[in-house]
Motif scaffolding. Structure first.
Motif, PDB file in Angstrom:
ATOM      1  N   THR A   1       5.686  -5.921  -5.516  1.00  0.00           N
ATOM      2  CA  THR A   1       6.431  -6.543  -4.431  1.00  0.00           C
ATOM      3  C   THR A   1       5.904  -6.008  -3.109  1.00  0.00           C
ATOM      4  N   LEU A   2       5.274  -6.865  -2.333  1.00  0.00           N
ATOM      5  CA  LEU A   2       4.632  -6.449  -1.096  1.00  0.00           C
ATOM      6  C   LEU A   2       5.565  -6.551   0.098  1.00  0.00           C
ATOM      7  N   GLU A   3       6.712  -7.198  -0.082  1.00  0.00           N
ATOM      8  CA  GLU A   3       7.639  -7.398   1.028  1.00  0.00           C
ATOM      9  C   GLU A   3       8.905  -6.570   0.863  1.00  0.00           C
ATOM     10  N   ALA A   4       9.558  -6.651  -0.279  1.00  0.00           N
ATOM     11  CA  ALA A   4      10.814  -5.939  -0.500  1.00  0.00           C
ATOM     12  C   ALA A   4      10.550  -4.505  -0.964  1.00  0.00           C
ATOM     13  N   ARG A   5      11.418  -3.588  -0.540  1.00  0.00           N
ATOM     14  CA  ARG A   5      11.350  -2.226  -1.051  1.00  0.00           C
ATOM     15  C   ARG A   5      11.896  -2.185  -2.475  1.00  0.00           C
ATOM     16  N   ARG A   6      11.474  -1.193  -3.226  1.00  0.00           N
ATOM     17  CA  ARG A   6      11.883  -1.108  -4.627  1.00  0.00           C
ATOM     18  C   ARG A   6      13.402  -0.989  -4.770  1.00  0.00           C
ATOM     19  N   THR A   7      14.063  -0.304  -3.827  1.00  0.00           N
ATOM     20  CA  THR A   7      15.521  -0.198  -3.900  1.00  0.00           C
ATOM     21  C   THR A   7      16.187  -1.550  -3.659  1.00  0.00           C
ATOM     22  N   GLU A   8      15.577  -2.385  -2.830  1.00  0.00           N
ATOM     23  CA  GLU A   8      16.117  -3.729  -2.611  1.00  0.00           C
ATOM     24  C   GLU A   8      16.008  -4.566  -3.878  1.00  0.00           C
ATOM     25  N   VAL A   9      14.893  -4.426  -4.569  1.00  0.00           N
ATOM     26  CA  VAL A   9      14.712  -5.147  -5.833  1.00  0.00           C
ATOM     27  C   VAL A   9      15.786  -4.738  -6.836  1.00  0.00           C
ATOM     28  N   VAL A  10      16.015  -3.433  -6.943  1.00  0.00           N
ATOM     29  CA  VAL A  10      17.003  -2.945  -7.904  1.00  0.00           C
ATOM     30  C   VAL A  10      18.411  -3.386  -7.509  1.00  0.00           C
ATOM     31  N   MET A  11      18.691  -3.450  -6.206  1.00  0.00           N
ATOM     32  CA  MET A  11      19.992  -3.962  -5.770  1.00  0.00           C
ATOM     33  C   MET A  11      20.206  -5.401  -6.241  1.00  0.00           C
ATOM     34  N   ARG A  12      19.162  -6.213  -6.136  1.00  0.00           N
ATOM     35  CA  ARG A  12      19.268  -7.601  -6.601  1.00  0.00           C
ATOM     36  C   ARG A  12      19.529  -7.647  -8.104  1.00  0.00           C
ATOM     37  N   ILE A  13      18.836  -6.799  -8.842  1.00  0.00           N
ATOM     38  CA  ILE A  13      19.034  -6.762 -10.288  1.00  0.00           C
ATOM     39  C   ILE A  13      20.458  -6.328 -10.618  1.00  0.00           C
ATOM     40  N   MET A  14      20.940  -5.283  -9.949  1.00  0.00           N
ATOM     41  CA  MET A  14      22.302  -4.807 -10.192  1.00  0.00           C
ATOM     42  C   MET A  14      23.336  -5.861  -9.830  1.00  0.00           C
ATOM     43  N   SER A  15      23.132  -6.529  -8.707  1.00  0.00           N
ATOM     44  CA  SER A  15      24.062  -7.572  -8.282  1.00  0.00           C
ATOM     45  C   SER A  15      24.128  -8.688  -9.311  1.00  0.00           C
ATOM     46  N   ALA A  16      22.954  -9.119  -9.781  1.00  0.00           N
ATOM     47  CA  ALA A  16      22.902 -10.223 -10.744  1.00  0.00           C
ATOM     48  C   ALA A  16      23.495  -9.822 -12.087  1.00  0.00           C
TER      49      ALA A  16
ATOM     50  N   SER B   1       4.104  -1.132  -2.690  1.00  0.00           N
ATOM     51  CA  SER B   1       3.224  -0.857  -1.556  1.00  0.00           C
ATOM     52  C   SER B   1       3.008  -2.135  -0.739  1.00  0.00           C
ATOM     53  N   ALA B   2       3.278  -2.038   0.559  1.00  0.00           N
ATOM     54  CA  ALA B   2       3.101  -3.202   1.438  1.00  0.00           C
ATOM     55  C   ALA B   2       1.636  -3.494   1.717  1.00  0.00           C
ATOM     56  N   HIS B   3       0.766  -2.560   1.358  1.00  0.00           N
ATOM     57  CA  HIS B   3      -0.662  -2.726   1.665  1.00  0.00           C
ATOM     58  C   HIS B   3      -1.505  -2.841   0.399  1.00  0.00           C
ATOM     59  N   ALA B   4      -0.898  -3.231  -0.701  1.00  0.00           N
ATOM     60  CA  ALA B   4      -1.634  -3.348  -1.958  1.00  0.00           C
ATOM     61  C   ALA B   4      -2.700  -4.431  -1.847  1.00  0.00           C
ATOM     62  N   THR B   5      -3.835  -4.193  -2.469  1.00  0.00           N
ATOM     63  CA  THR B   5      -4.908  -5.182  -2.541  1.00  0.00           C
ATOM     64  C   THR B   5      -5.005  -5.685  -3.975  1.00  0.00           C
ATOM     65  N   PHE B   6      -5.703  -6.798  -4.150  1.00  0.00           N
ATOM     66  CA  PHE B   6      -5.860  -7.310  -5.508  1.00  0.00           C
ATOM     67  C   PHE B   6      -6.611  -6.313  -6.387  1.00  0.00           C
ATOM     68  N   THR B   7      -7.578  -5.614  -5.801  1.00  0.00           N
ATOM     69  CA  THR B   7      -8.316  -4.608  -6.567  1.00  0.00           C
ATOM     70  C   THR B   7      -7.364  -3.571  -7.144  1.00  0.00           C
ATOM     71  N   GLU B   8      -6.387  -3.138  -6.344  1.00  0.00           N
ATOM     72  CA  GLU B   8      -5.407  -2.161  -6.811  1.00  0.00           C
ATOM     73  C   GLU B   8      -4.461  -2.781  -7.838  1.00  0.00           C
ATOM     74  N   VAL B   9      -4.066  -4.037  -7.598  1.00  0.00           N
ATOM     75  CA  VAL B   9      -3.207  -4.739  -8.552  1.00  0.00           C
ATOM     76  C   VAL B   9      -3.881  -4.821  -9.920  1.00  0.00           C
ATOM     77  N   ARG B  10      -5.137  -5.186  -9.929  1.00  0.00           N
ATOM     78  CA  ARG B  10      -5.874  -5.307 -11.187  1.00  0.00           C
ATOM     79  C   ARG B  10      -5.997  -3.961 -11.892  1.00  0.00           C
ATOM     80  N   ALA B  11      -6.349  -2.911 -11.131  1.00  0.00           N
ATOM     81  CA  ALA B  11      -6.523  -1.584 -11.737  1.00  0.00           C
ATOM     82  C   ALA B  11      -5.209  -1.073 -12.322  1.00  0.00           C
ATOM     83  N   GLN B  12      -4.118  -1.210 -11.566  1.00  0.00           N
ATOM     84  CA  GLN B  12      -2.838  -0.701 -12.062  1.00  0.00           C
ATOM     85  C   GLN B  12      -2.321  -1.541 -13.223  1.00  0.00           C
ATOM     86  N   SER B  13      -2.558  -2.842 -13.181  1.00  0.00           N
ATOM     87  CA  SER B  13      -2.132  -3.707 -14.285  1.00  0.00           C
ATOM     88  C   SER B  13      -2.838  -3.318 -15.578  1.00  0.00           C
TER      89      SER B  13
END
Length: 448
Positions: free
Chosen positions: A243-258, A297-309
């Motif tokens: 998630t390049l826009e939302a912070r991880r805590t915001e994501v978890v809040m959405r999950i908890m709310s749902a 990370s708001a500055h993730a690149t595809f190269t990093e996405v691929r490596a971490q995946s």
């Protein structure tokens, strides 16, 4: 031309390079074998790369390469001098080679090129560390890991083997039997959590790229989180969210709310009631134990996405990847002339990543202003922003539309359309679901 003993700054085997090119100018069998192993940039000597490409161009045009035809082609393209000249090419060809050592020599060239890439990566990592600061050490470590991973795993010239039909038939029968065992559930891939959508698509299929697209504030990120909730919480399938826009805590809040049916604005405004806390406590064990991994990370690149995946797929057996969103992602290793070209390459590589890992990848995309210029405001697949290649590379395109986002008094208030605008393996259609924005979720209409 530099002689074999001159260029020693980087690992190279110019003798093997010359031997391979000599064989390719005398044998089409050698061309067929070598092209499955090497790419032009594996050659250390730039002139050899030009000669290699000239041979392949002639071969592709159904011409038999020879020292004369190679020189003629390079003359026509204005590259003869850069390739060493006619005398060098004729001397390079020499006499017809004996034996079939070209495959071993090509393998050596490729290994040497890989060693050069590792050395170059080590230099870049040294520069990153030398110029870095303690505040950015984690980012430097991620970049270093991505550099090493790319350099050590890239095999540009490798072509997978061709499989005999009889061998493929056996694997196909196994797959058909597996589909039959799952047929009663109608979900053959990762379940999205939406009954009608899963019935239409069979779930998110392994190796597929799904694009969820909508105009701002329609809920596309919420829908992606719904897919993740279905995979991780309801079906215990490990998943990875970038998630390049939302912070991880915001994501978890959405999950908890749902999951707990606690109003999201209560969490964000500090107005949680006792009933809210009770609901949340009941669902927390299932939420906290869900195998979901979040990279924010708001500055993730595809190269990093691929490596971490790749790394997490190996370590945690990840079965679903979600990227939110494409328009905030950069490629990371090379410049592009236009943003259109960059998004096209990213979408192509996401599809290749899905095939490589044999899992579904979901990418969130924005739409251009096309829907707002139409009377009914409904999005169309050609509204995808930045690149028509998104549609080409995607196996499934889901366009999200809510009429009440444009008309507050709409008789369809609280409804949303999941418009399956492209489905490579089946029919398209529109699935109507309920939007419960206060709980940050979409649900089946029958569940409301």
């Amino acid at each position: 031309m530099a002689e074999d003993g001159v260029e020693q700054a980087q690992p190279n085997d110019l003798r093997a390079e010359k031997a391979v090119l000599r064989a390719m100018m005398f044998s089409t069998d050698a061309i067929a074998d070598v092209v499955a192993i090497l790419r032009g940039h594996d050659f250390h000597q730039p002139a050899h790369e030009l000669i290699y490409h000239a041979i392949l161009t002639l071969y592709a045009g159904n011409h038999t390469p020879s020292p004369f035809s190679v020189c003629e082609h390079l003359t026509e393209t204005g590259q003869l001098e850069a390739a060493g000249g006619a005398d060098y090419i004729n001397a390079l060809a020499g006499s017809k080679p004996s034996g079939k050592a070209w495959s071993n020599q090509a393998e050596r060239i490729r290994s040497t090129a890989r060693l050069r890439r590792l050395q170059a990566a080590a230099t870049r990592i040294h520069d990153l560390a030398a110029n870095g600061t303690p505040e950015f050490v984690d980012r430097i470590a991620d970049a270093a890991e991505a550099e090493i991973f790319a350099a050590s795993t890239e095999i540009p010239g490798s072509i997978p083997p061709a499989f005999a039909l009889g061998d493929i038939c056996e694997d196909t029968l196994d797959e058909i039997e597996a589909v039959g065992r799952k047929a009663g559930t109608m979900v053959l891939g990762v379940p999205t959590g939406f009954t009608d959508l899963d019935s239409l698509t069979g779930g998110l299929r392994p190796g597929s790229l799904t694009v969820i697209a909508a105009r701002p504030a329609m809920g596309k990120s919420t829908l992606a989180v719904d897919f993740l909730r279905s995979a991780c919480i309801k079906n215990n399938l490990p998943a990875l969210l970038f998630t390049l826009e939302a912070r991880r805590t915001e994501v978890v809040m959405r999950i908890m709310s749902a999951e707990a049916r606690v109003a999201l604005h209560h969490m964000r405004s500090g107005t949680m009631t006792d009933d809210d806390w009770t609901r949340l406590a009941r669902r927390m064990p299932d939420v906290s134990s869900a195998p979901l991994y979040v990279q924010d990370s708001a500055h993730a690149t595809f190269t990093e996405v691929r490596a971490q995946s790749r790394r997490l797929h190996l370590q945690r057996d990840i079965e679903l990847i979600v990227v939110d969103d494409l328009q905030m992602l950069t490629y990371g290793t090379r410049p592009f002339a236009t943003r259109y070209e960059e998004i096209s390459e990213i979408s192509r590589c996401l599809k290749l990543l899905a095939k490589e890992l044999d899992i579904p990848v979901v990418a969130i995309s924005q739409l251009n202003r096309g829907p707002e210029q139409r009377t009914d405001k409904k999005p169309q697949v050609n509204d995808l922003r930045d690149s028509g290649a998104l549609e080409d590379n995607a196996d499934l395109v889901i366009l999200l539309h809510r009429e009440d986002a444009y008309e507050k008094e709409s008789p369809r208030a609280g409804e949303a359309d999941l418009i399956v605008a492209k489905h490579r393996d089946g029919p398209t259609g529109t699935i109507t679901v309920a939007f419960q924005g206060h709980y940050s979720r979409f649900v089946d209409m029958a569940s409301t």
